[in-house]
Design a protein around this motif. Structure first.
Motif, PDB file in Angstrom:
ATOM      1  N   ALA A  22      78.866  25.278  70.578  1.00  0.00           N
ATOM      2  CA  ALA A  22      77.617  24.603  70.928  1.00  0.00           C
ATOM      3  C   ALA A  22      77.768  23.093  70.994  1.00  0.00           C
ATOM      4  N   VAL A  23      78.797  22.547  70.334  1.00  0.00           N
ATOM      5  CA  VAL A  23      78.970  21.096  70.326  1.00  0.00           C
ATOM      6  C   VAL A  23      79.162  20.553  71.741  1.00  0.00           C
ATOM      7  N   ALA A  24      79.742  21.346  72.628  1.00  0.00           N
ATOM      8  CA  ALA A  24      79.929  20.903  74.014  1.00  0.00           C
ATOM      9  C   ALA A  24      78.579  20.769  74.718  1.00  0.00           C
ATOM     10  N   PHE A  25      77.732  21.780  74.543  1.00  0.00           N
ATOM     11  CA  PHE A  25      76.390  21.732  75.132  1.00  0.00           C
ATOM     12  C   PHE A  25      75.594  20.567  74.552  1.00  0.00           C
ATOM     13  N   ASP A  26      75.661  20.394  73.238  1.00  0.00           N
ATOM     14  CA  ASP A  26      74.909  19.322  72.587  1.00  0.00           C
ATOM     15  C   ASP A  26      75.343  17.950  73.096  1.00  0.00           C
ATOM     16  N   ARG A  27      76.649  17.780  73.292  1.00  0.00           N
ATOM     17  CA  ARG A  27      77.145  16.481  73.770  1.00  0.00           C
ATOM     18  C   ARG A  27      76.664  16.216  75.191  1.00  0.00           C
ATOM     19  N   ALA A  28      76.665  17.245  76.025  1.00  0.00           N
ATOM     20  CA  ALA A  28      76.196  17.081  77.399  1.00  0.00           C
ATOM     21  C   ALA A  28      74.719  16.694  77.428  1.00  0.00           C
ATOM     22  N   VAL A  79      84.564  16.102  73.465  1.00  0.00           N
ATOM     23  CA  VAL A  79      84.552  16.669  72.109  1.00  0.00           C
ATOM     24  C   VAL A  79      85.771  17.560  71.870  1.00  0.00           C
ATOM     25  N   ARG A  80      86.766  17.440  72.774  1.00  0.00           N
ATOM     26  CA  ARG A  80      88.050  18.139  72.634  1.00  0.00           C
ATOM     27  C   ARG A  80      87.900  19.664  72.593  1.00  0.00           C
ATOM     28  N   VAL A  81      87.055  20.165  73.467  1.00  0.00           N
ATOM     29  CA  VAL A  81      86.923  21.611  73.644  1.00  0.00           C
ATOM     30  C   VAL A  81      87.785  22.017  74.828  1.00  0.00           C
ATOM     31  N   ASP A  82      88.626  23.007  74.625  1.00  0.00           N
ATOM     32  CA  ASP A  82      89.576  23.426  75.657  1.00  0.00           C
ATOM     33  C   ASP A  82      88.897  24.359  76.653  1.00  0.00           C
ATOM     34  N   VAL A  83      88.521  23.807  77.791  1.00  0.00           N
ATOM     35  CA  VAL A  83      87.929  24.601  78.864  1.00  0.00           C
ATOM     36  C   VAL A  83      88.444  24.028  80.179  1.00  0.00           C
ATOM     37  N   SER A  84      88.689  24.884  81.144  1.00  0.00           N
ATOM     38  CA  SER A  84      89.271  24.428  82.406  1.00  0.00           C
ATOM     39  C   SER A  84      88.188  24.104  83.433  1.00  0.00           C
ATOM     40  N   GLN A  85      88.564  23.299  84.419  1.00  0.00           N
ATOM     41  CA  GLN A  85      87.645  23.023  85.520  1.00  0.00           C
ATOM     42  C   GLN A  85      87.281  24.311  86.246  1.00  0.00           C
ATOM     43  N   VAL A  93      69.075  19.412  85.872  1.00  0.00           N
ATOM     44  CA  VAL A  93      70.457  19.329  85.393  1.00  0.00           C
ATOM     45  C   VAL A  93      70.580  20.039  84.051  1.00  0.00           C
ATOM     46  N   ARG A  94      69.612  19.833  83.179  1.00  0.00           N
ATOM     47  CA  ARG A  94      69.653  20.495  81.870  1.00  0.00           C
ATOM     48  C   ARG A  94      69.627  22.021  82.027  1.00  0.00           C
ATOM     49  N   GLN A  95      68.791  22.516  82.934  1.00  0.00           N
ATOM     50  CA  GLN A  95      68.731  23.962  83.165  1.00  0.00           C
ATOM     51  C   GLN A  95      70.080  24.494  83.632  1.00  0.00           C
ATOM     52  N   ASN A  96      70.725  23.745  84.507  1.00  0.00           N
ATOM     53  CA  ASN A  96      72.042  24.166  84.987  1.00  0.00           C
ATOM     54  C   ASN A  96      73.085  24.107  83.878  1.00  0.00           C
ATOM     55  N   VAL A  97      73.013  23.080  83.041  1.00  0.00           N
ATOM     56  CA  VAL A  97      73.936  22.981  81.908  1.00  0.00           C
ATOM     57  C   VAL A  97      73.746  24.174  80.969  1.00  0.00           C
ATOM     58  N   GLU A  98      72.500  24.558  80.744  1.00  0.00           N
ATOM     59  CA  GLU A  98      72.222  25.715  79.889  1.00  0.00           C
ATOM     60  C   GLU A  98      72.820  26.986  80.477  1.00  0.00           C
ATOM     61  N   GLN A  99      72.701  27.142  81.800  1.00  0.00           N
ATOM     62  CA  GLN A  99      73.252  28.333  82.446  1.00  0.00           C
ATOM     63  C   GLN A  99      74.774  28.359  82.346  1.00  0.00           C
ATOM     64  N   ILE A 100      75.392  27.200  82.515  1.00  0.00           N
ATOM     65  CA  ILE A 100      76.849  27.125  82.380  1.00  0.00           C
ATOM     66  C   ILE A 100      77.264  27.502  80.960  1.00  0.00           C
ATOM     67  N   HIS A 101      76.577  26.920  79.990  1.00  0.00           N
ATOM     68  CA  HIS A 101      76.950  27.174  78.594  1.00  0.00           C
ATOM     69  C   HIS A 101      76.684  28.626  78.196  1.00  0.00           C
ATOM     70  N   ASP A 102      75.619  29.209  78.713  1.00  0.00           N
ATOM     71  CA  ASP A 102      75.326  30.609  78.403  1.00  0.00           C
ATOM     72  C   ASP A 102      76.488  31.511  78.796  1.00  0.00           C
ATOM     73  N   GLN A 103      77.142  31.184  79.910  1.00  0.00           N
ATOM     74  CA  GLN A 103      78.281  31.989  80.349  1.00  0.00           C
ATOM     75  C   GLN A 103      79.542  31.677  79.543  1.00  0.00           C
ATOM     76  N   LEU A 104      79.777  30.397  79.286  1.00  0.00           N
ATOM     77  CA  LEU A 104      81.043  30.012  78.660  1.00  0.00           C
ATOM     78  C   LEU A 104      81.058  30.199  77.148  1.00  0.00           C
ATOM     79  N   ARG A 105      79.905  30.246  76.527  1.00  0.00           N
ATOM     80  CA  ARG A 105      79.930  30.465  75.080  1.00  0.00           C
ATOM     81  C   ARG A 105      80.425  31.870  74.753  1.00  0.00           C
TER      82      ARG A 105
END
Length: 300
Positions: free
Chosen positions: A228-234, A265-271, A210-222
């Motif tokens: 980074a606060v969104a990734f850190d919270r996850a 963390v009130r980051v504006d990102v869509s589903q 799950v962490r690896q997938n979260v990292e991949q998602i964040h790599d694209q969305l950053r």
């Protein structure tokens, strides 16, 4: 949002072409028709809630793409023309409502045709891929997959079945999907079709996967400005509680976790943006909203 001057549908088309995105003539013509209709309704005051700006030009072109069935994902188009994918899809829906025209969901078959051409697979592999895609649809194996992931998975399952010698990495690169998302999907398709598969190839939802997938998602969305606060919270939630994702696939768990971490963390990102980055459907995020351990008021 767009940064360079864009004043016509042709400008948007040129920008997409410069980024290597090929759009059919029919889609471009459809976009021109939509924009002409919008212009008349701006004059009549019937489309006041649709801004007259470059992003509307981009949305008209993508609406044309969807209507004509071009195999171009929203994220791919948005990146090419310089708009946020969430803004793009929102504007497309607004335009569809104003001009009273349906904007259909892209079918996996359109992407499959494109991937077969790009990878130059044999007719036998292509034919089997289409068959596996249909079996995956009938069995429900691809119901929560994005069209890109479904098409890539059917193709790779066919490649494996016929020992076509094309690497999984090549399919991932052509389709623009993550390794875990592709692996989970083609295993499901293989199981549905009762062809070779091994349970070890599935990506179970473990803390590490799950962490690896979260990292991949964040790599694209950053790249779109997600901090980074969104990734850190996850990651914090993932380390605090490991019980909630039991029974989920890693990509699905990561998408739901990341989206609701952004909300927390009130980051504006869509589903749509998160789902596209994860290679899953927005439905996968929504249906698992109560499993993710966040007390988030807005779960939409």
């Amino acid at each position: 949002m767009t940064t360079d001057p864009v004043t016509t549908i042709g400008d948007v088309h040129d920008r997409a072409a410069d980024a290597g995105v090929t759009i059919s003539t029919d889609a471009v013509e459809h976009a021109h028709d939509l924009y002409t209709t919008l212009q008349s309704q701006w004059v009549d005051g019937e489309a006041r809630h649709v801004p007259h700006d470059p992003d509307t030009l981009a949305a008209c072109l993508y609406a044309g793409i969807r209507s004509e069935g071009d195999a171009i994902a929203a994220g791919e188009f948005a990146d090419a023309v310089g708009v946020a994918v969430g803004d793009l899809l929102s504007r497309v829906n607004a335009i569809a409502g104003v001009v009273d025209t349906p904007v259909s969901r892209l079918d996996p078959e359109a992407f499959l045709e494109r991937y077969c051409e790009q990878l130059r697979v044999s007719p036998g592999v292509a034919g089997l891929a289409y068959d596996l895609l249909e079996r995956g649809r009938e069995s429900g194996a691809i119901v929560n997959r994005t069209p890109r992931v479904a098409a890539a998975a059917a193709l790779y399952a066919a490649i494996r079945e016929q020992d076509a010698g094309i690497r999984r990495r090549d399919v991932e690169d052509v389709a623009g999907v993550s390794g875990p998302a592709l692996r989970d999907a083609y295993v499901d398709i293989e199981e549905a079709a009762d062809i070779h598969t091994t349970e070890k190839e599935r990506t179970p939802a473990t803390v590490e996967s799950v962490r690896q997938n979260v990292e991949q998602i964040h790599d694209q969305l950053r790249e779109q400005g997600v901090p980074a606060v969104a990734f850190d919270r996850a990651v914090d939630v993932l380390e605090e509680d490991t019980s909630w994702f039991r029974g989920l696939q890693a990509a699905t768990a990561a998408a739901a976790l990341y989206y609701y971490a952004c909300k927390a963390v009130r980051v504006d990102v869509s589903q749509e943006e998160v789902a596209d980055a994860a290679g899953v459907s927005t439905q996968s995020i929504w249906t698992n909203r109560e499993r993710v351990p966040f007390a988030v008021g807005d779960s939409g």
